[in-house]
Motif scaffolding. Structure first.
Motif, PDB file in Angstrom:
ATOM      1  N   ILE A  20       0.833  -1.200   0.000  1.00  0.00           N
ATOM      2  CA  ILE A  20       0.000   0.000   0.000  1.00  0.00           C
ATOM      3  C   ILE A  20       0.867   1.250   0.000  1.00  0.00           C
ATOM      4  N   GLY A  21       2.047   1.167   0.584  1.00  0.00           N
ATOM      5  CA  GLY A  21       2.963   2.309   0.555  1.00  0.00           C
ATOM      6  C   GLY A  21       3.401   2.637  -0.854  1.00  0.00           C
ATOM      7  N   ASP A  22       3.683   1.599  -1.635  1.00  0.00           N
ATOM      8  CA  ASP A  22       4.081   1.802  -3.029  1.00  0.00           C
ATOM      9  C   ASP A  22       2.941   2.408  -3.845  1.00  0.00           C
ATOM     10  N   LYS A  23       1.730   2.050  -3.506  1.00  0.00           N
ATOM     11  CA  LYS A  23       0.574   2.451  -4.331  1.00  0.00           C
ATOM     12  C   LYS A  23      -0.022   3.791  -3.926  1.00  0.00           C
ATOM     13  N   TYR A  24      -0.004   4.113  -2.633  1.00  0.00           N
ATOM     14  CA  TYR A  24      -0.795   5.248  -2.155  1.00  0.00           C
ATOM     15  C   TYR A  24       0.009   6.384  -1.527  1.00  0.00           C
ATOM     16  N   ARG A  25       1.317   6.341  -1.511  1.00  0.00           N
ATOM     17  CA  ARG A  25       2.132   7.392  -0.907  1.00  0.00           C
ATOM     18  C   ARG A  25       1.824   7.543   0.585  1.00  0.00           C
ATOM     19  N   VAL A  26       1.854   6.421   1.283  1.00  0.00           N
ATOM     20  CA  VAL A  26       1.638   6.421   2.719  1.00  0.00           C
ATOM     21  C   VAL A  26       2.698   5.549   3.388  1.00  0.00           C
ATOM     22  N   THR A  27       2.819   5.712   4.697  1.00  0.00           N
ATOM     23  CA  THR A  27       3.611   4.798   5.520  1.00  0.00           C
ATOM     24  C   THR A  27       2.678   4.252   6.597  1.00  0.00           C
ATOM     25  N   THR A  28       3.164   3.302   7.389  1.00  0.00           N
ATOM     26  CA  THR A  28       2.288   2.695   8.391  1.00  0.00           C
ATOM     27  C   THR A  28       2.883   2.860   9.785  1.00  0.00           C
ATOM     28  N   PRO A  29       2.035   3.153  10.770  1.00  0.00           N
ATOM     29  CA  PRO A  29       2.518   3.414  12.130  1.00  0.00           C
ATOM     30  C   PRO A  29       2.773   2.122  12.907  1.00  0.00           C
ATOM     31  N   VAL A  30       3.215   2.309  14.136  1.00  0.00           N
ATOM     32  CA  VAL A  30       3.494   1.188  15.030  1.00  0.00           C
ATOM     33  C   VAL A  30       2.269   0.274  15.150  1.00  0.00           C
ATOM     34  N   ASN A  31       2.520  -1.017  15.137  1.00  0.00           N
ATOM     35  CA  ASN A  31       1.489  -2.043  15.334  1.00  0.00           C
ATOM     36  C   ASN A  31       0.358  -1.986  14.315  1.00  0.00           C
ATOM     37  N   TRP A  32       0.615  -1.355  13.174  1.00  0.00           N
ATOM     38  CA  TRP A  32      -0.409  -1.234  12.137  1.00  0.00           C
ATOM     39  C   TRP A  32      -0.811  -2.600  11.608  1.00  0.00           C
ATOM     40  N   ASN A  33      -2.108  -2.729  11.314  1.00  0.00           N
ATOM     41  CA  ASN A  33      -2.632  -3.878  10.592  1.00  0.00           C
ATOM     42  C   ASN A  33      -3.542  -3.384   9.484  1.00  0.00           C
ATOM     43  N   GLY A  44      -6.296  -2.173   7.308  1.00  0.00           N
ATOM     44  CA  GLY A  44      -7.571  -1.599   7.709  1.00  0.00           C
ATOM     45  C   GLY A  44      -7.432  -0.471   8.704  1.00  0.00           C
ATOM     46  N   ASP A  45      -6.283  -0.413   9.402  1.00  0.00           N
ATOM     47  CA  ASP A  45      -6.030   0.686  10.336  1.00  0.00           C
ATOM     48  C   ASP A  45      -5.671   1.956   9.580  1.00  0.00           C
ATOM     49  N   ASP A  46      -5.759   3.095  10.280  1.00  0.00           N
ATOM     50  CA  ASP A  46      -5.310   4.356   9.690  1.00  0.00           C
ATOM     51  C   ASP A  46      -3.824   4.280   9.352  1.00  0.00           C
ATOM     52  N   VAL A  47      -3.434   5.030   8.337  1.00  0.00           N
ATOM     53  CA  VAL A  47      -2.046   5.074   7.892  1.00  0.00           C
ATOM     54  C   VAL A  47      -1.518   6.499   8.035  1.00  0.00           C
ATOM     55  N   ILE A  48      -0.233   6.662   7.767  1.00  0.00           N
ATOM     56  CA  ILE A  48       0.414   7.974   7.856  1.00  0.00           C
ATOM     57  C   ILE A  48       0.638   8.520   6.448  1.00  0.00           C
ATOM     58  N   VAL A  49       0.273   9.774   6.257  1.00  0.00           N
ATOM     59  CA  VAL A  49       0.537  10.432   4.976  1.00  0.00           C
ATOM     60  C   VAL A  49       2.041  10.594   4.821  1.00  0.00           C
ATOM     61  N   THR A  60       1.095  19.808   1.841  1.00  0.00           N
ATOM     62  CA  THR A  60      -0.175  20.125   2.496  1.00  0.00           C
ATOM     63  C   THR A  60      -1.308  20.199   1.485  1.00  0.00           C
ATOM     64  N   GLU A  61      -1.066  20.854   0.357  1.00  0.00           N
ATOM     65  CA  GLU A  61      -2.110  20.985  -0.668  1.00  0.00           C
ATOM     66  C   GLU A  61      -2.430  19.642  -1.305  1.00  0.00           C
ATOM     67  N   GLU A  62      -1.414  18.830  -1.578  1.00  0.00           N
ATOM     68  CA  GLU A  62      -1.657  17.499  -2.147  1.00  0.00           C
ATOM     69  C   GLU A  62      -2.471  16.640  -1.187  1.00  0.00           C
ATOM     70  N   ALA A  63      -2.173  16.755   0.089  1.00  0.00           N
ATOM     71  CA  ALA A  63      -2.870  15.934   1.082  1.00  0.00           C
ATOM     72  C   ALA A  63      -4.364  16.222   1.091  1.00  0.00           C
ATOM     73  N   LYS A  64      -4.739  17.484   0.876  1.00  0.00           N
ATOM     74  CA  LYS A  64      -6.161  17.840   0.849  1.00  0.00           C
ATOM     75  C   LYS A  64      -6.894  17.113  -0.266  1.00  0.00           C
ATOM     76  N   THR A  65      -6.202  16.910  -1.380  1.00  0.00           N
ATOM     77  CA  THR A  65      -6.814  16.235  -2.526  1.00  0.00           C
ATOM     78  C   THR A  65      -6.719  14.720  -2.414  1.00  0.00           C
ATOM     79  N   LEU A  66      -5.524  14.249  -2.064  1.00  0.00           N
ATOM     80  CA  LEU A  66      -5.312  12.801  -2.027  1.00  0.00           C
ATOM     81  C   LEU A  66      -5.983  12.138  -0.839  1.00  0.00           C
ATOM     82  N   PRO A 121       2.859  18.922  12.355  1.00  0.00           N
ATOM     83  CA  PRO A 121       3.179  19.227  10.954  1.00  0.00           C
ATOM     84  C   PRO A 121       3.814  18.041  10.223  1.00  0.00           C
ATOM     85  N   TYR A 122       4.512  17.194  10.956  1.00  0.00           N
ATOM     86  CA  TYR A 122       5.192  16.048  10.346  1.00  0.00           C
ATOM     87  C   TYR A 122       4.431  14.734  10.539  1.00  0.00           C
ATOM     88  N   LEU A 123       3.267  14.765  11.220  1.00  0.00           N
ATOM     89  CA  LEU A 123       2.522  13.541  11.503  1.00  0.00           C
ATOM     90  C   LEU A 123       1.056  13.738  11.149  1.00  0.00           C
TER      91      LEU A 123
END
Length: 222
Positions: free
Chosen positions: A171-184, A186-191, A197-203, A212-214
């Motif tokens: 999912i990181g390769d596909k969606y430009r995200v990383t995953t937090p501690v203990n992620w599984n 379906g859980d929320d991910v990290i942008v 900031t502007e890209e995040a509003k759209t994506l 600002p960094y999280l």
């Protein structure tokens, strides 16, 4: 050769396996791959591990992942051992070892991938060859090493964790995200920090800015 690192191209090789000769890069093709090593056939921890991988075959397949084992024995032993693996795994449901197991009695590929146990200089088998450890390589379709895990011979691996990492990488390769501690899944991910900031509003219109960094966001994936 120097130790392999994340981001290296996985060394190519040719080998005999329980499913015939393999040219590794060709065998991977456009799939992801998990290469996992074992100290020896007819050993208790290894038997439970291979049975688990056989049981989880559908989980790997739906992620476009091929799995291939390697053990420091010859093909004859591998084929005999497969019966024990299937018997152990079949206690609750029919189990078939449907993936190849590489014959590596001379430690050629184990040496190429630095899968050797060097905790004790005297740690050798009856032939004087070094024991191998439980190493896991996750390799992407570009043949790049994306994960390295090394376990001592005494400790069985957690394949839930290995599948979890595959989900994170894909999912990181596909969606430009990383995953937090203990992620599984379906859980929320990290942008990803590279997303402005502007890209995040759209994506990621539902994302939350904690620092600002999280920034976290729900992510719906199949």
């Amino acid at each position: 050769m120097p130790s392999l690192r994340l981001g290296n191209i996985a060394p190519d090789f040719e080998a005999e396996t329980t499913q015939g000769p393999v040219k590794f890069h060709e065998w991977i093709g456009d799939s992801w791959a998990v290469l996992f090593s074992h100290p020896g056939d007819f050993t208790p921890v290894c038997t439970t591990e291979l049975a688990e991988v056989a049981r989880r075959a559908p989980d790997f397949a739906k992620r476009n992942v091929k799995v291939i084992g390697i053990s420091a024995n010859g093909l004859e032993d591998h084929h005999k051992w497969a019966k024990d693996i299937e018997e152990w795994g079949g206690r609750f449901a029919p189990t078939t070892v449907g993936f190849p197991i590489i014959a590596d009695a001379d430690r050629r590929i184990s040496t190429l991938y630095d899968m050797l146990d060097e905790q004790d200089a005297t740690n050798r088998d009856a032939k004087g060859l070094p024991f191998t450890i439980r190493t896991v390589f996750i390799i992407d379709p570009k043949k790049t090493i994306r994960l390295l895990l090394a376990y001592p011979a005494s400790t069985g691996r957690n394949f839930d964790e290995i599948i979890r990492v595959i989900d994170s990488l894909q999912i990181g390769d596909k969606y430009r995200v990383t995953t937090p501690v203990n992620w599984n899944k379906g859980d929320d991910v990290i942008v990803h920090p590279s997303v402005s900031t502007e890209e995040a509003k759209t994506l990621f219109p539902e994302h939350t800015v904690h620092k600002p960094y999280l920034r976290t966001t729900p992510l719906k994936v199949e």
